[in-house]
Scaffold this active site. Structure first.
Site, PDB file in Angstrom:
ATOM      1  N   ASP A  52     -19.729   3.218  -1.222  1.00  0.00           N
ATOM      2  CA  ASP A  52     -19.820   4.349  -1.954  1.00  0.00           C
ATOM      3  C   ASP A  52     -20.384   5.519  -1.013  1.00  0.00           C
ATOM      4  O   ASP A  52     -20.955   5.421  -0.011  1.00  0.00           O
ATOM      5  CB  ASP A  52     -20.887   4.175  -3.163  1.00  0.00           C
ATOM      6  CG  ASP A  52     -22.025   3.371  -3.077  1.00  0.00           C
ATOM      7  OD1 ASP A  52     -22.386   3.110  -1.798  1.00  0.00           O
ATOM      8  OD2 ASP A  52     -22.507   2.792  -4.118  1.00  0.00           O
ATOM      9  N   ASN A 101     -30.007  -1.964 -13.663  1.00  0.00           N
ATOM     10  CA  ASN A 101     -29.029  -1.955 -14.962  1.00  0.00           C
ATOM     11  C   ASN A 101     -28.022  -2.587 -14.467  1.00  0.00           C
ATOM     12  O   ASN A 101     -26.885  -2.665 -15.252  1.00  0.00           O
ATOM     13  CB  ASN A 101     -28.766  -0.563 -15.041  1.00  0.00           C
ATOM     14  CG  ASN A 101     -28.029   0.165 -13.982  1.00  0.00           C
ATOM     15  OD1 ASN A 101     -27.726  -0.504 -13.010  1.00  0.00           O
ATOM     16  ND2 ASN A 101     -27.555   1.677 -14.405  1.00  0.00           N
ATOM     17  N   HIS A 138     -25.723  -2.162 -12.091  1.00  0.00           N
ATOM     18  CA  HIS A 138     -24.717  -1.653 -11.266  1.00  0.00           C
ATOM     19  C   HIS A 138     -24.457  -2.277 -10.009  1.00  0.00           C
ATOM     20  O   HIS A 138     -25.399  -3.037  -9.398  1.00  0.00           O
ATOM     21  CB  HIS A 138     -24.651  -0.335 -11.244  1.00  0.00           C
ATOM     22  CG  HIS A 138     -25.942   0.215 -10.050  1.00  0.00           C
ATOM     23  ND1 HIS A 138     -26.532   1.786 -10.415  1.00  0.00           N
ATOM     24  CD2 HIS A 138     -26.282  -0.473  -9.232  1.00  0.00           C
ATOM     25  CE1 HIS A 138     -27.306   1.679  -9.348  1.00  0.00           C
ATOM     26  NE2 HIS A 138     -27.199   0.604  -8.583  1.00  0.00           N
ATOM     27  N   GLU A 144     -21.615   1.923 -12.909  1.00  0.00           N
ATOM     28  CA  GLU A 144     -22.630   1.768 -13.986  1.00  0.00           C
ATOM     29  C   GLU A 144     -21.914   1.085 -14.965  1.00  0.00           C
ATOM     30  O   GLU A 144     -20.862   1.069 -15.283  1.00  0.00           O
ATOM     31  CB  GLU A 144     -22.953   3.350 -14.456  1.00  0.00           C
ATOM     32  CG  GLU A 144     -23.638   4.175 -13.244  1.00  0.00           C
ATOM     33  CD  GLU A 144     -25.018   3.760 -12.647  1.00  0.00           C
ATOM     34  OE1 GLU A 144     -25.346   2.749 -12.750  1.00  0.00           O
ATOM     35  OE2 GLU A 144     -25.429   4.695 -11.941  1.00  0.00           O
TER      36      GLU A 144
END
Ligand code: PGA
Length: 241
Positions: A67, A136, A138, A143
């Site tokens: 990313d 979380n 990810h 996400e």
């Protein structure tokens, strides 16, 4: 999923480092998928130290990063281009022309995502993908709620991700709120996956990864659908398992 228990961050980093060095020795023209963040930094330090000492060569290795932030120039100190150059590429003999990272300043971001998918295909796919995990769940910047069928795409970052990453910026307002990330399907296409986790802030996420069912609300659970996943996690990250 294979779980390798490490004592601490240092131990996790050196176990991951040995796994990658073995791979490179048996397949010197491997394509590695790479990640950024605090988690893989120790791994990259170890690969750099090995290069200094043993000269393991990366001349025929290609890399593709997961990313990049949207809106940061490559030269920005917080771009993932800079992270990779500073933490790994400048310390080993890989030609920079063989390292691929999405361009977060592309004029046409949708086209940039397609181009990145084509690039990975042209490399013959990713042999070994390194991953961290967000609190979380990810992976990359995928996400919660990201479809498991997703390819490289533009994402709006979660508030929790912006907060977590603000530690690298002088203020939270400076953290980009969008990024380009490989999708879940792109990650699952890798032949092998090596996920690293360290510290108690990741304990809940690691517990979910190992105990939940595949569910798009928790992106890392997609890894349960992959046949070749190794998780190297330290004692704190495994404390709830
Ligand atoms: P970290 O990030 O390695 O900086 O904890 C991991 C991630 O968010 O994927």
């Amino acid at each position: 999923m294979k779980i390798v228990q490490a004592k601490n961050y240092q131990d996790m980093s050196s176990i991951a480092c040995q796994i990658i060095l073995e791979k490179i020795k048996s397949a010197p023209s491997l394509t590695l998928g790479l990640a950024t963040g605090s988690t893989p930094k120790g791994l990259y330090d170890c690969l750099a130290a090995d290069y200094k000492e043993n000269r393991t060569s990366y001349k025929n290795i290609h890399t593709a990063n997961l990313d990049e932030y949207i809106g940061l120039p490559k030269e920005d100190k917080n771009s993932y281009h800079t992270f990779m150059n500073e933490n790994l590429f400048k310390h080993i003999d890989i030609p920079l022309s063989q390292t691929y990272i999405p361009n977060g300043l592309a004029a046409d971001l949708t086209e940039e995502c397609r181009r990145y998918d084509r690039q990975i295909k042209m490399l013959g796919g990713i042999d070994l993908q390194v991953l961290g995990i967000g609190q979380n769940g990810h992976i990359g910047f995928n996400e919660p709620g990201t479809p498991f069928s997703s390819r490289t795409h533009v994402v709006d970052l979660d508030k929790s991700t912006i907060e977590a990453n603000s530690r690298f910026f002088s203020s939270i307002e400076e953290v980009p709120n969008q990024a380009i990330t490989m999708g879940i399907a792109s990650i699952l296409d890798s032949r092998e996956i090596l996920l690293l986790a360290s510290g108690k802030s990741k304990a809940e996420a690691v517990y979910h990864l190992l105990n939940g069912k595949p569910d798009e609300k928790f992106p890392a659970s997609a890894l349960q659908l992959h046949p070749q996943v190794t998780i190297v996690a330290d004692a704190e990250a495994l404390q709830k398992v």
